[in-house]
Motif scaffolding. Structure first.
Motif, PDB file in Angstrom:
ATOM      1  N   SER A 190       0.846  -1.197   0.000  1.00  0.00           N
ATOM      2  CA  SER A 190       0.000   0.000   0.000  1.00  0.00           C
ATOM      3  C   SER A 190       0.880   1.245   0.000  1.00  0.00           C
ATOM      4  CB  SER A 190      -0.908   0.015   1.236  1.00  0.00           C
ATOM      5  OG  SER A 190      -1.684  -1.164   1.316  1.00  0.00           O
ATOM      6  N   TRP A 191       0.265   2.386  -0.302  1.00  0.00           N
ATOM      7  CA  TRP A 191       0.989   3.652  -0.282  1.00  0.00           C
ATOM      8  C   TRP A 191       0.090   4.763   0.243  1.00  0.00           C
ATOM      9  CZ3 TRP A 191       0.575   8.357  -3.178  1.00  0.00           C
ATOM     10  CH2 TRP A 191      -0.555   8.412  -4.011  1.00  0.00           C
ATOM     11  N   ARG A 192       0.712   5.830   0.699  1.00  0.00           N
ATOM     12  CA  ARG A 192      -0.005   7.032   1.110  1.00  0.00           C
ATOM     13  C   ARG A 192       0.938   8.218   0.993  1.00  0.00           C
ATOM     14  NH1 ARG A 192      -0.497   6.384   7.742  1.00  0.00           N
ATOM     15  NH2 ARG A 192       1.749   6.620   8.213  1.00  0.00           N
ATOM     16  N   VAL A 193       0.362   9.420   1.034  1.00  0.00           N
ATOM     17  CA  VAL A 193       1.165  10.631   0.956  1.00  0.00           C
ATOM     18  C   VAL A 193       0.793  11.539   2.115  1.00  0.00           C
ATOM     19  CG1 VAL A 193      -0.467  11.781  -0.606  1.00  0.00           C
ATOM     20  CG2 VAL A 193       1.921  12.521  -0.545  1.00  0.00           C
ATOM     21  N   ASN A 194       1.809  12.120   2.747  1.00  0.00           N
ATOM     22  CA  ASN A 194       1.629  13.055   3.864  1.00  0.00           C
ATOM     23  C   ASN A 194       0.758  12.462   4.978  1.00  0.00           C
ATOM     24  OD1 ASN A 194       3.207  15.009   2.575  1.00  0.00           O
ATOM     25  ND2 ASN A 194       1.436  15.850   1.479  1.00  0.00           N
ATOM     26  N   PHE A 195       1.024  11.213   5.316  1.00  0.00           N
ATOM     27  CA  PHE A 195       0.356  10.502   6.411  1.00  0.00           C
ATOM     28  C   PHE A 195      -1.162  10.425   6.219  1.00  0.00           C
ATOM     29  CE2 PHE A 195       4.291  12.199   8.312  1.00  0.00           C
ATOM     30  CZ  PHE A 195       4.865  11.006   8.738  1.00  0.00           C
ATOM     31  N   GLY A 196      -1.594  10.341   4.950  1.00  0.00           N
ATOM     32  CA  GLY A 196      -3.012  10.218   4.655  1.00  0.00           C
ATOM     33  C   GLY A 196      -3.493   8.779   4.764  1.00  0.00           C
ATOM     34  N   VAL A 197      -4.551   8.467   4.035  1.00  0.00           N
ATOM     35  CA  VAL A 197      -5.163   7.138   4.070  1.00  0.00           C
ATOM     36  C   VAL A 197      -4.360   6.177   3.196  1.00  0.00           C
ATOM     37  CG1 VAL A 197      -7.263   5.831   3.561  1.00  0.00           C
ATOM     38  CG2 VAL A 197      -7.423   8.161   4.473  1.00  0.00           C
ATOM     39  N   TRP A 198      -4.167   4.961   3.679  1.00  0.00           N
ATOM     40  CA  TRP A 198      -3.438   3.942   2.910  1.00  0.00           C
ATOM     41  C   TRP A 198      -4.282   3.456   1.733  1.00  0.00           C
ATOM     42  CZ3 TRP A 198       1.553   3.256   3.502  1.00  0.00           C
ATOM     43  CH2 TRP A 198       2.156   3.494   4.735  1.00  0.00           C
ATOM     44  N   THR A 199      -3.659   3.350   0.547  1.00  0.00           N
ATOM     45  CA  THR A 199      -4.310   2.815  -0.650  1.00  0.00           C
ATOM     46  C   THR A 199      -3.555   1.575  -1.112  1.00  0.00           C
ATOM     47  OG1 THR A 199      -5.005   5.017  -1.378  1.00  0.00           O
ATOM     48  CG2 THR A 199      -4.972   3.273  -3.046  1.00  0.00           C
ATOM     49  N   GLN A 200      -4.267   0.465  -1.241  1.00  0.00           N
ATOM     50  CA  GLN A 200      -3.617  -0.791  -1.636  1.00  0.00           C
ATOM     51  C   GLN A 200      -3.326  -0.788  -3.136  1.00  0.00           C
ATOM     52  OE1 GLN A 200      -5.362  -4.492  -0.169  1.00  0.00           O
ATOM     53  NE2 GLN A 200      -4.842  -5.495  -2.111  1.00  0.00           N
ATOM     54  N   ILE A 201      -2.094  -1.193  -3.516  1.00  0.00           N
ATOM     55  CA  ILE A 201      -1.725  -1.256  -4.935  1.00  0.00           C
ATOM     56  C   ILE A 201      -1.244  -2.643  -5.352  1.00  0.00           C
ATOM     57  CG2 ILE A 201      -1.190   1.172  -5.211  1.00  0.00           C
ATOM     58  CD1 ILE A 201       1.726   0.554  -4.701  1.00  0.00           C
ATOM     59  N   GLY A 202      -1.192  -3.588  -4.423  1.00  0.00           N
ATOM     60  CA  GLY A 202      -0.748  -4.935  -4.790  1.00  0.00           C
ATOM     61  C   GLY A 202      -1.083  -5.930  -3.716  1.00  0.00           C
ATOM     62  N   SER A 203      -1.402  -7.165  -4.129  1.00  0.00           N
ATOM     63  CA  SER A 203      -1.652  -8.265  -3.213  1.00  0.00           C
ATOM     64  C   SER A 203      -0.950  -9.490  -3.769  1.00  0.00           C
ATOM     65  CB  SER A 203      -3.158  -8.535  -3.088  1.00  0.00           C
ATOM     66  OG  SER A 203      -3.396  -9.661  -2.259  1.00  0.00           O
ATOM     67  N   TYR A 204      -0.105 -10.118  -2.965  1.00  0.00           N
ATOM     68  CA  TYR A 204       0.754 -11.191  -3.449  1.00  0.00           C
ATOM     69  C   TYR A 204       0.586 -12.431  -2.575  1.00  0.00           C
ATOM     70  CZ  TYR A 204       2.755  -6.877  -5.195  1.00  0.00           C
ATOM     71  OH  TYR A 204       2.916  -5.643  -5.765  1.00  0.00           O
ATOM     72  N   GLY A 205       0.266 -13.539  -3.208  1.00  0.00           N
ATOM     73  CA  GLY A 205       0.157 -14.816  -2.514  1.00  0.00           C
ATOM     74  C   GLY A 205       0.712 -15.918  -3.383  1.00  0.00           C
ATOM     75  N   GLY A 206       1.111 -17.016  -2.776  1.00  0.00           N
ATOM     76  CA  GLY A 206       1.611 -18.163  -3.538  1.00  0.00           C
ATOM     77  C   GLY A 206       3.009 -17.999  -4.072  1.00  0.00           C
ATOM     78  N   TYR A 207       3.761 -16.996  -3.608  1.00  0.00           N
ATOM     79  CA  TYR A 207       5.127 -16.792  -4.085  1.00  0.00           C
ATOM     80  C   TYR A 207       6.082 -17.682  -3.283  1.00  0.00           C
ATOM     81  CZ  TYR A 207       4.067 -12.779  -7.079  1.00  0.00           C
ATOM     82  OH  TYR A 207       3.599 -11.970  -8.089  1.00  0.00           O
ATOM     83  N   ARG A 208       5.967 -18.980  -3.479  1.00  0.00           N
ATOM     84  CA  ARG A 208       6.736 -19.926  -2.663  1.00  0.00           C
ATOM     85  C   ARG A 208       8.172 -20.060  -3.139  1.00  0.00           C
ATOM     86  NH1 ARG A 208       1.738 -24.283  -2.060  1.00  0.00           N
ATOM     87  NH2 ARG A 208       0.363 -22.793  -0.997  1.00  0.00           N
ATOM     88  N   ASP A 209       8.403 -19.656  -4.378  1.00  0.00           N
ATOM     89  CA  ASP A 209       9.755 -19.399  -4.851  1.00  0.00           C
ATOM     90  C   ASP A 209       9.902 -17.886  -4.915  1.00  0.00           C
ATOM     91  OD1 ASP A 209      10.689 -22.072  -5.336  1.00  0.00           O
ATOM     92  OD2 ASP A 209       9.267 -22.140  -6.992  1.00  0.00           O
ATOM     93  N   SER A 210      11.111 -17.404  -4.732  1.00  0.00           N
ATOM     94  CA  SER A 210      11.323 -15.963  -4.745  1.00  0.00           C
ATOM     95  C   SER A 210      10.890 -15.366  -6.080  1.00  0.00           C
ATOM     96  CB  SER A 210      12.800 -15.654  -4.477  1.00  0.00           C
ATOM     97  OG  SER A 210      13.021 -14.272  -4.493  1.00  0.00           O
ATOM     98  N   ARG A 211      10.155 -14.249  -6.022  1.00  0.00           N
ATOM     99  CA  ARG A 211       9.705 -13.551  -7.215  1.00  0.00           C
ATOM    100  C   ARG A 211      10.178 -12.106  -7.182  1.00  0.00           C
ATOM    101  NH1 ARG A 211       5.199 -16.024  -9.646  1.00  0.00           N
ATOM    102  NH2 ARG A 211       5.350 -18.260  -9.275  1.00  0.00           N
TER     103      ARG A 211
END
Length: 582
Positions: A190-211
């Motif tokens: 997630s990301w935010r600017v100036n301590f605002g609200v967090w916005t999700q930009i990615g969700s990662y699952g199943g990365y059992r080998d390094s990606r």
């Protein structure tokens, strides 16, 4: 100097002395800093420093106007008036830097011993260690295994001149060494600017080998005061659902925005070598090598009677992952004298402040008798500022003996690579069907296209390891008329030809498997961390051009093995009928 994108000039200035016995310049004996562009003889003043500014010495930073942010710029410090006596009205200049704000534009943490306080604001549930589940990239990583919440949050970063962020991620382990998380325990970015609200930009699952994860920044992220958060979506039990990250990097647009294919490159096709890349070249000239098949045009051809070497300028290659070039030693056909064993070409690098050269790779003179494309992963310790590279032949028999040539030299950064689906993938229309990601996206996440090959290729997940796949990290199109010795270890029952069965002679080169005995090719041991797919063009017999079609039991098997194992694991078995039209 090439000052495109350069923002400031900084330096230390001392003018006379207030106490140490050196005479002080008078009020009219100050120092001007000015610049000129191109072939102009007229200097434009940037600033005047009265002598009184600097009796005790001071550091200065001057921001350049847009007119000075161009190519072929000269910068001048000058004291027009002073007493003619030696050591009178003297001044001292030191610590000159002409560049951009590296501290504001570039952040990185390789988690060598501890987390970087410059990059990270807070850490919960993790520590820097060697993960028991296997390497995330190399050596230590930031490993999360504690009970409860697990997250890491960056400082407020200045991303006004950034293009993206990247990191390696591993969740659990493929071999069961560590317990694997389920879909409800995904890793969220997630990301935010100036301590605002967090916005999700990615969700990662199943990365059992390094990606390898690369996220392009949207316009709204290219501001100061931006924070990123990497966290596990649900609280965890100690030593369960573990995960780790490594090599967190914020990529700067400078100098990458000035580059097309590579930030430092030279194809020699303008008839001379680039003075912006090369500091010195000895025993060589730019020409079409007489031993060449002329496929690549001009090259840097080494045939001198004494020293033969090419040395780059000191390059800033922080964040660069590879360098590539074509190498040709001697002659396959005998048109030039063939170099003997021991007359190899060596590639070295030298770090800032060092007088010693580090041997990176030695290329056997007997293995590169045709133009061969070489791609080398950049050594970790060489990924820093002010690194010099040298190609050198330490031993040869004299003028025009044991000749060699260098061509298409390039140093590559992650920003060289287009998002997958917009680059070489689209050129494989006869083999691949691609569905590009949506034209507009507010997430900032690089989304992979879906690929299919006949009925056997499925898809590869998002996000794509942009550095590796889109840039063809390992590739061979055989168009030099030979196969790449850096990729292939064993080649049996095969020839490289322009006219394999079913392809007219006007087409490109390919590998034709024709022998009456074993027919196979085996790669060298490759580093496939982060790599998600292999693609290739295959023609099996032909449906129309007079070559016999293999029977149903004479298909092609694609297999892999790991490390020193003698056992091959089948990836795909391709029936001859799949590919009679290619």
């Amino acid at each position: 100097l090439d000052l495109r994108g350069v923002e400031f000039i900084s330096f230390y200035l001392l003018s006379g002395s207030s106490s140490n016995g050196c005479s002080q310049p008078s009020s009219t004996e100050g120092i001007y800093i000015s610049y000129r562009t191109g072939t102009s003889s007229a200097y434009v003043n940037l600033e005047y420093f009265a002598p009184s500014c600097c009796y005790s010495g001071s550091n200065f930073k001057i921001y350049l106007p847009s007119a000075a942010q161009t190519t072929s710029v000269s910068v001048r410090w000058q004291q027009p008036s002073h007493t003619t006596f030696t050591s009178s009205d003297l001044w001292i200049l030191d610590n000159i830097e002409i560049g951009y704000n590296v501290d504001n534009h570039f952040y990185e943490d390789y988690f060598t011993n501890t987390i970087s306080s410059t990059v990270w604001l807070s850490l919960v549930g993790g520590s820097v260690t060697t993960p028991p589940c296997g390497a995330t990239h190399s050596g230590n990583a930031l490993y999360f295994s504690a009970d409860g919440s697990r997250q890491v949050v960056t400082q407020q970063l200045d991303l006004r001149h950034a293009t993206g962020i990247s990191f390696y991620l591993r969740v659990g382990s493929a071999d069961g060494t560590c317990e694997n998380s389920d879909s409800l325990e995904a890793i969220l970015l997630s990301w935010r600017v100036n301590f605002g609200v967090w916005t999700q930009i990615g969700s990662y699952g199943g990365y059992r080998d390094s990606r390898y994860v690369y996220v392009s920044l949207t316009d709204s992220m290219e501001v100061s005061g931006v924070q990123f958060r990497i966290m596990q979506s649900t609280a965890a039990v100690a030593n369960e659902d573990v995960w780790s990250i490594d090599d967190f990097i914020v990529h700067s647009m400078y100098p990458d925005t000035l580059c097309t294919l590579a930030c430092y490159s030279d194809d020699f096709n303008n008839g001379q070598y680039s003075s912006s890349l090369w500091a010195s070249v000895d025993g060589a000239n730019v020409t079409i090598p007489p031993c060449s098949n002329q496929y690549l045009g001009n090259a840097l051809y080494f045939g001198g009677s004494s020293t033969r070497q090419a040395i780059t300028r000191a390059l800033d290659i922080r964040g660069f992952y590879a360098l590539s070039f074509y190498l040709h030693i001697g002659s396959f056909s005998g048109s030039c004298e063939q170099a003997e064993s021991g007359e190899n070409v060596d590639l070295h690098y030298q770090l800032s402040g060092s007088s010693s050269w580090v041997l990176f790779k030695s290329y056997d003179a007997t293995l590169y008798t045709r133009e061969t494309k070489i791609t080398e992963a950049m050594p970790r310790d060489a990924q820093q500022a002010f690194v010099t590279f040298r190609w050198m032949q330490a031993s040869h028999s004299g003028a025009l003996d044991d000749t060699w040539s260098l061509d298409n030299v390039g140093f590559h950064s992650p920003d060289d690579c287009p998002p997958a689906g917009y680059g070489p993938v689209e050129q494989m229309s006869s083999v691949l069907t691609t569905t590009a990601p949506p034209a507009s996206s507010t997430s900032g996440l690089v989304t992979s296209p879906t690929l299919s090959l006949t009925t056997t290729f499925t898809s590869f997940p998002s996000p794509t390891p942009t550095m590796l796949s889109a840039c063809n990290y390992y590739s061979d199109n055989f168009d030099s008329g030979n196969y790449d010795n850096n990729i292939w270890e064993t080649v049996t029952g095969v020839r490289v030809t322009r006219s394999p069965c079913g392809l007219p002679s006007t087409q490109y080169f390919g590998l034709e498997f024709y022998s009456s005995s074993t027919r196979q090719v085996i790669t060298r041991s490759l580093d496939l961390r982060g790599v998600e797919f292999i693609r290739f063009y295959l023609l099996s017999g032909t449906s129309s051009n007079g070559c016999s079609t293999p029977s149903s039991g004479e298909g092609i098997i694609v297999a892999y093995r790991i490390a020193s194992s003698s056992s091959w694991n089948t990836v795909e078995s391709l029936l001859p009928s799949c590919c009679t039209s290619g």
